[in-house]
Design an enzyme around this catalytic site. Structure first.
Site, mmCIF file in Angstrom:
data_model
loop_
_atom_site.group_PDB
_atom_site.id
_atom_site.type_symbol
_atom_site.label_atom_id
_atom_site.label_comp_id
_atom_site.label_asym_id
_atom_site.label_seq_id
_atom_site.Cartn_x
_atom_site.Cartn_y
_atom_site.Cartn_z
ATOM 1 N N ASP A 48 -0.515 1.608 -2.553
ATOM 2 C CA ASP A 48 -1.181 1.361 -3.829
ATOM 3 C C ASP A 48 -0.170 1.261 -4.969
ATOM 4 O O ASP A 48 0.873 1.915 -4.929
ATOM 5 C CB ASP A 48 -2.172 2.506 -4.099
ATOM 6 C CG ASP A 48 -3.221 2.124 -5.139
ATOM 7 O OD1 ASP A 48 -3.295 0.939 -5.505
ATOM 8 O OD2 ASP A 48 -3.957 3.023 -5.576
ATOM 9 N N GLY A 49 -0.513 0.454 -5.952
ATOM 10 C CA GLY A 49 0.305 0.402 -7.169
ATOM 11 C C GLY A 49 1.073 -0.902 -7.375
ATOM 12 O O GLY A 49 1.838 -1.022 -8.339
ATOM 13 N N ARG A 51 0.204 -10.007 -11.259
ATOM 14 C CA ARG A 51 -0.005 -9.045 -10.166
ATOM 15 C C ARG A 51 0.548 -9.553 -8.832
ATOM 16 O O ARG A 51 0.999 -8.772 -7.997
ATOM 17 C CB ARG A 51 -1.502 -8.751 -10.026
ATOM 18 C CG ARG A 51 -2.083 -7.947 -11.186
ATOM 19 C CD ARG A 51 -3.599 -7.827 -11.063
ATOM 20 N NE ARG A 51 -3.993 -7.201 -9.809
ATOM 21 C CZ ARG A 51 -4.015 -5.873 -9.600
ATOM 22 N NH1 ARG A 51 -3.714 -5.047 -10.561
ATOM 23 N NH2 ARG A 51 -4.383 -5.401 -8.426
ATOM 24 N N HIS A 80 2.552 -7.717 -5.570
ATOM 25 C CA HIS A 80 2.232 -7.741 -4.137
ATOM 26 C C HIS A 80 3.440 -8.224 -3.335
ATOM 27 O O HIS A 80 3.729 -7.712 -2.258
ATOM 28 C CB HIS A 80 1.015 -8.622 -3.878
ATOM 29 C CG HIS A 80 -0.259 -8.033 -4.429
ATOM 30 N ND1 HIS A 80 -0.634 -6.734 -4.192
ATOM 31 C CD2 HIS A 80 -1.230 -8.557 -5.217
ATOM 32 C CE1 HIS A 80 -1.783 -6.474 -4.803
ATOM 33 N NE2 HIS A 80 -2.154 -7.568 -5.437
ATOM 34 N N GLU A 94 -13.295 -3.664 0.904
ATOM 35 C CA GLU A 94 -13.714 -3.720 -0.510
ATOM 36 C C GLU A 94 -12.824 -4.662 -1.340
ATOM 37 O O GLU A 94 -13.189 -5.044 -2.456
ATOM 38 C CB GLU A 94 -13.686 -2.311 -1.143
ATOM 39 C CG GLU A 94 -14.805 -1.380 -0.663
ATOM 40 C CD GLU A 94 -14.670 -0.939 0.790
ATOM 41 O OE1 GLU A 94 -13.537 -0.670 1.240
ATOM 42 O OE2 GLU A 94 -15.695 -0.888 1.503
ATOM 43 N N LEU A 108 7.947 0.883 18.191
ATOM 44 C CA LEU A 108 6.994 1.295 17.159
ATOM 45 C C LEU A 108 5.697 0.485 17.244
ATOM 46 O O LEU A 108 5.718 -0.745 17.334
ATOM 47 C CB LEU A 108 7.644 1.061 15.781
ATOM 48 C CG LEU A 108 6.732 1.283 14.567
ATOM 49 C CD1 LEU A 108 6.471 2.769 14.343
ATOM 50 C CD2 LEU A 108 7.350 0.663 13.309
ATOM 51 N N SER A 113 -10.077 6.246 0.102
ATOM 52 C CA SER A 113 -10.504 4.847 0.041
ATOM 53 C C SER A 113 -10.892 4.259 1.400
ATOM 54 O O SER A 113 -10.447 3.159 1.747
ATOM 55 C CB SER A 113 -9.429 3.986 -0.623
ATOM 56 O OG SER A 113 -9.185 4.435 -1.935
ATOM 57 N N GLU A 116 -1.870 15.589 7.465
ATOM 58 C CA GLU A 116 -1.318 16.131 6.219
ATOM 59 C C GLU A 116 -1.349 15.001 5.197
ATOM 60 O O GLU A 116 -0.928 13.872 5.486
ATOM 61 C CB GLU A 116 0.133 16.594 6.440
ATOM 62 C CG GLU A 116 0.258 17.780 7.362
ATOM 63 C CD GLU A 116 -0.466 19.020 6.826
ATOM 64 O OE1 GLU A 116 -0.447 19.247 5.603
ATOM 65 O OE2 GLU A 116 -1.059 19.752 7.651
HETATM 66 C C1 FPP Z 1 -2.841 -2.060 -3.573
HETATM 67 O O1 FPP Z 1 -2.195 -2.195 -4.823
HETATM 68 C C2 FPP Z 1 -2.259 -2.989 -2.613
HETATM 69 C C3 FPP Z 1 -2.952 -3.922 -1.913
HETATM 70 C C4 FPP Z 1 -4.406 -4.102 -2.044
HETATM 71 C C5 FPP Z 1 -2.278 -4.851 -0.972
HETATM 72 C C6 FPP Z 1 -1.080 -4.347 -0.238
HETATM 73 C C7 FPP Z 1 -0.300 -5.524 0.196
HETATM 74 C C8 FPP Z 1 1.053 -5.595 0.334
HETATM 75 C C9 FPP Z 1 1.943 -4.419 0.196
HETATM 76 C C10 FPP Z 1 1.747 -6.887 0.614
HETATM 77 C C11 FPP Z 1 1.274 -7.744 1.742
HETATM 78 C C12 FPP Z 1 1.155 -7.079 3.037
HETATM 79 C C13 FPP Z 1 1.664 -7.533 4.211
HETATM 80 C C14 FPP Z 1 1.311 -6.829 5.449
HETATM 81 C C15 FPP Z 1 2.571 -8.657 4.332
HETATM 82 P P1 FPP Z 1 -3.096 -2.589 -6.082
HETATM 83 O O2 FPP Z 1 -3.093 -4.055 -6.212
HETATM 84 O O3 FPP Z 1 -4.443 -1.965 -5.967
HETATM 85 O O4 FPP Z 1 -2.289 -1.938 -7.250
HETATM 86 P P2 FPP Z 1 -2.883 -1.366 -8.610
HETATM 87 O O5 FPP Z 1 -3.675 -0.137 -8.248
HETATM 88 O O6 FPP Z 1 -1.658 -1.037 -9.380
HETATM 89 O O7 FPP Z 1 -3.706 -2.449 -9.225
#
Ligand code: FPP
Length: 244
Positions: free
Chosen positions: A23-24, A36, A40, A70, A134, A199, A210
């Site tokens: 997240d983040g 944004r 990503h 979601e 892994l 979530s 943990e």
């Molecule tokens: C949450 O951050 C993150 C996601 C919903 C997507 C995670 C995706 C990646 C790390 C990249 C692509 C993945 C692969 C496997 C290639 P957020 O957008 O909710 O952040 P925020 O809370 O700051 O808005």
């Protein structure tokens, strides 16, 4: 205990299964005045070191929450960006992952995943199917409740076609119908980005995990942060309901 574990200053008590809520990304980008999608992408770039470290530490399974059931509620563009990053990631990284013996599994309902991303994911699963390193699970269009509903349906079907008696349904039978079938329960669940909730992620598998919540935004969550998280895990007293 391998040499790498010692070099990292860890004990031999390595979690068998680590799960990460990444997240983040959005906030990381917004803080820099960037779209944004850039966040990503930065999140995607952070994956490499975490996967390599997991492999080298001998962690058995690493599950990454890439897209929840979601997340469809996000703007179309952002959803499109996330799936195109998945395609780009696998086109770029699959050979190296394969060489490292990583076995990829997708957790989630692939039927709604856009065709290009679905093809990239299925190819990655097929190509790495016999690998023994892994286990890298990508939770995509994943929700723990949907996973449990799916498991309940599979059990109901087995019972209704006579393949199983109702009282043969036990925890092992449920586990074996989850996407993570055959893998250990989650030992350490990390959530970056400061929120303290699960979530809808691996609710069954994390019964005794943990939990580690960090304010670090996912794109900044590097190998040093990851090793700190594992160190903290190693300092916890796990009792599984018993007393020490
Ligand atoms: C949450 O951050 C993150 C996601 C919903 C997507 C995670 C995706 C990646 C790390 C990249 C692509 C993945 C692969 C496997 C290639 P957020 O957008 O909710 O952040 P925020 O809370 O700051 O808005």
């Amino acid at each position: 205990m391998n040499e790498y574990i010692r070099e990292c200053g860890l004990s031999g008590n390595i979690p068998r299964h680590v799960a990460i809520i990444m997240d983040g990304n959005g906030r990381w980008a917004t803080k820099r005045g960037l779209p944004r999608s850039v966040g990503h992408r930065a999140g995607m770039e952070a994956l490499r070191d975490l996967i390599t470290a997991s492999s080298e530490l001998g962690i058995e399974a690493l599950t990454l929450y890439a897209f929840s059931t979601e997340n469809w509620k996000r703007p179309r563009d952002e959803v499109g960006t996330l799936f195109s990053l998945v395609v780009e990631y696998f086109n770029r990284e699959i050979s190296e992952l394969h060489e490292k013996g990583v076995r990829i599994r997708v957790l989630g309902d692939m039927s709604r995943v856009p065709q290009k991303a679905r093809a990239a994911l299925m190819r990655a699963e097929d190509m790495t199917h016999d690998n023994r390193g892994l286990k890298l699970n990508l939770a995509i269009n994943y929700g723990a409740r949907a996973e449990l509903v799916r498991a309940a349906r599979a059990l109901a079907e087995d019972v209704s076609n006579g393949g199983m008696a109702p009282d043969a349904i036990d925890e092992a039978a449920v586990s074996s119908r989850l996407y993570t079938s055959g893998q250990p329960d989650v030992d350490l669940l990390i959530r970056t980005g400061g929120e303290m909730r699960l979530s809808n992620f691996l609710l069954y598998q994390s019964a005794y995990a943990e939990l580690l919540f960090t304010d670090t935004l996912f794109p900044d969550f590097d190998k040093a942060h990851y090793l700190d998280a594992i160190r903290e895990f190693q300092g916890r007293s796990r009792r599984f309901g018993a007393i020490k």
